[in-house]
Design a protein around this motif. Structure first.
Motif, PDB file in Angstrom:
ATOM      1  N   GLU A   5       0.789  -1.088  -0.085  1.00  0.00           N
ATOM      2  CA  GLU A   5      -0.130  -0.066  -0.067  1.00  0.00           C
ATOM      3  C   GLU A   5       0.819   1.459  -0.156  1.00  0.00           C
ATOM      4  OE1 GLU A   5      -3.821  -1.749   2.546  1.00  0.00           O
ATOM      5  OE2 GLU A   5      -2.481  -0.461   3.716  1.00  0.00           O
ATOM      6  N   THR A   6       0.589   2.335  -0.893  1.00  0.00           N
ATOM      7  CA  THR A   6       1.174   3.445  -0.888  1.00  0.00           C
ATOM      8  C   THR A   6       0.762   4.505  -0.572  1.00  0.00           C
ATOM      9  OG1 THR A   6       2.536   2.497  -2.350  1.00  0.00           O
ATOM     10  CG2 THR A   6       2.748   4.734  -2.595  1.00  0.00           C
ATOM     11  N   SER A  30      -3.803   7.908  -1.111  1.00  0.00           N
ATOM     12  CA  SER A  30      -3.501   6.754  -0.252  1.00  0.00           C
ATOM     13  C   SER A  30      -4.474   5.651  -0.577  1.00  0.00           C
ATOM     14  CB  SER A  30      -3.914   7.243   1.300  1.00  0.00           C
ATOM     15  OG  SER A  30      -5.327   7.247   1.372  1.00  0.00           O
ATOM     16  N   PRO A  31      -4.528   4.438   0.000  1.00  0.00           N
ATOM     17  CA  PRO A  31      -5.538   3.296  -0.214  1.00  0.00           C
ATOM     18  C   PRO A  31      -6.882   3.748   0.016  1.00  0.00           C
ATOM     19  CG  PRO A  31      -3.612   2.529   0.942  1.00  0.00           C
ATOM     20  CD  PRO A  31      -3.610   4.059   0.931  1.00  0.00           C
ATOM     21  N   TYR A  58      -7.748   3.756   9.675  1.00  0.00           N
ATOM     22  CA  TYR A  58      -6.769   3.281   8.805  1.00  0.00           C
ATOM     23  C   TYR A  58      -5.325   3.732   9.516  1.00  0.00           C
ATOM     24  CZ  TYR A  58      -3.450   2.754   4.802  1.00  0.00           C
ATOM     25  OH  TYR A  58      -2.490   2.335   3.993  1.00  0.00           O
ATOM     26  N   ASP A 187       5.628   3.512   1.565  1.00  0.00           N
ATOM     27  CA  ASP A 187       5.229   2.124   1.246  1.00  0.00           C
ATOM     28  C   ASP A 187       4.955   1.255   2.438  1.00  0.00           C
ATOM     29  OD1 ASP A 187       5.179   2.569  -1.399  1.00  0.00           O
ATOM     30  OD2 ASP A 187       7.414   1.987  -1.745  1.00  0.00           O
ATOM     31  N   GLN A 189       3.844  -2.642   4.078  1.00  0.00           N
ATOM     32  CA  GLN A 189       3.422  -3.882   3.751  1.00  0.00           C
ATOM     33  C   GLN A 189       2.875  -4.634   5.073  1.00  0.00           C
ATOM     34  OE1 GLN A 189       6.824  -6.154   1.717  1.00  0.00           O
ATOM     35  NE2 GLN A 189       6.832  -7.270   3.804  1.00  0.00           N
ATOM     36  N   GLN A 190       1.784  -5.171   4.890  1.00  0.00           N
ATOM     37  CA  GLN A 190       0.947  -5.585   6.173  1.00  0.00           C
ATOM     38  C   GLN A 190       1.866  -7.021   6.606  1.00  0.00           C
ATOM     39  OE1 GLN A 190      -1.488  -4.270   7.321  1.00  0.00           O
ATOM     40  NE2 GLN A 190      -1.584  -2.480   6.054  1.00  0.00           N
TER      41      GLN A 190
END
Length: 202
Positions: A5-6, A30-31, A58, A187, A189-190
């Motif tokens: 996600e960025t 954003s997402p 979020y 960036d 990353q989950q």
């Protein structure tokens, strides 16, 4: 393949003589769409997030906050002047000229060379893991100083502009001690996507 996600936008960090310290996020991409938020460290050590409901949810999924206020945050630009307001809080800032304009670079550079340089020169991290396990890369596109600022809460002045010398405790890194205005790409990353392949870097 890892799912990234960025977010693209600005982070502005300022402190004041009263002990109030703020980190403003203004995200054009954003997402969840564009939004602005304020992370607020009060003189007594309380940490608070100001944001509308969807952005707040979020942000809290990445950075937990003991107190969240669901309220609109507005960020307005007029040349080098930058104003942020939310309910009774108002920040008026003047932004200096760019002191840093690094070129685009891959995430592995941000996680290694850039992270080392940022720690040595500014005392900040550009790569790390959030309290909820989200891996992050902060890629600065330009950096400017906040050269003047005032703040008020319900009309009461919060004092002169000051360095951010005490830890804020919002995430895996604190902002630079010098009040700053940084344009960047973040960036995320989950946790279930750990172990990214460098070949997926953009």
């Amino acid at each position: 393949m890892p799912v990234m996600e960025t977010l693209r936008g600005w982070i502005t960090s300022v402190g004041f003589a009263s002990g109030h310290r703020f980190v403003v996020g203004e995200w054009r991409h954003s997402p969840i769409g564009p939004f602005a938020d304020v992370m607020w460290a009060r003189p007594d050590g309380r940490r608070m997030l100001l944001a509308e409901s969807a952005p707040a949810a979020y942000i809290v999924s990445v950075y937990p906050f003991p107190e969240v206020r669901h309220q609109a945050v507005t960020a307005e630009r007029n040349g080098r002047f930058y104003t942020v307001h939310s309910d009774g809080l108002r920040l008026d800032m003047k932004i200096g000229l760019a002191t840093l304009r690094p070129p685009p670079r891959p995430r592995w550079i941000t996680a290694t060379v850039e992270n080392w340089c940022a720690r040595k020169l500014l005392g900040v991290h550009t790569h790390g893991t959030s309290p909820t396990g989200v891996v992050e890369w902060y890629r600065t596109r330009s950096a400017r100083r906040v050269v003047a600022a005032t703040a008020s809460l319900d009309g009461a002045d919060l004092g002169s502009l000051a360095r951010l010398d005490r830890p804020l405790g919002f995430g895996f890194t604190d902002p630079p001690r010098q009040p700053s205005h940084v344009r960047l790409r973040v960036d995320l990353q989950q946790p279930e996507c750990l172990g990214s392949d460098r070949r997926s870097d953009s």
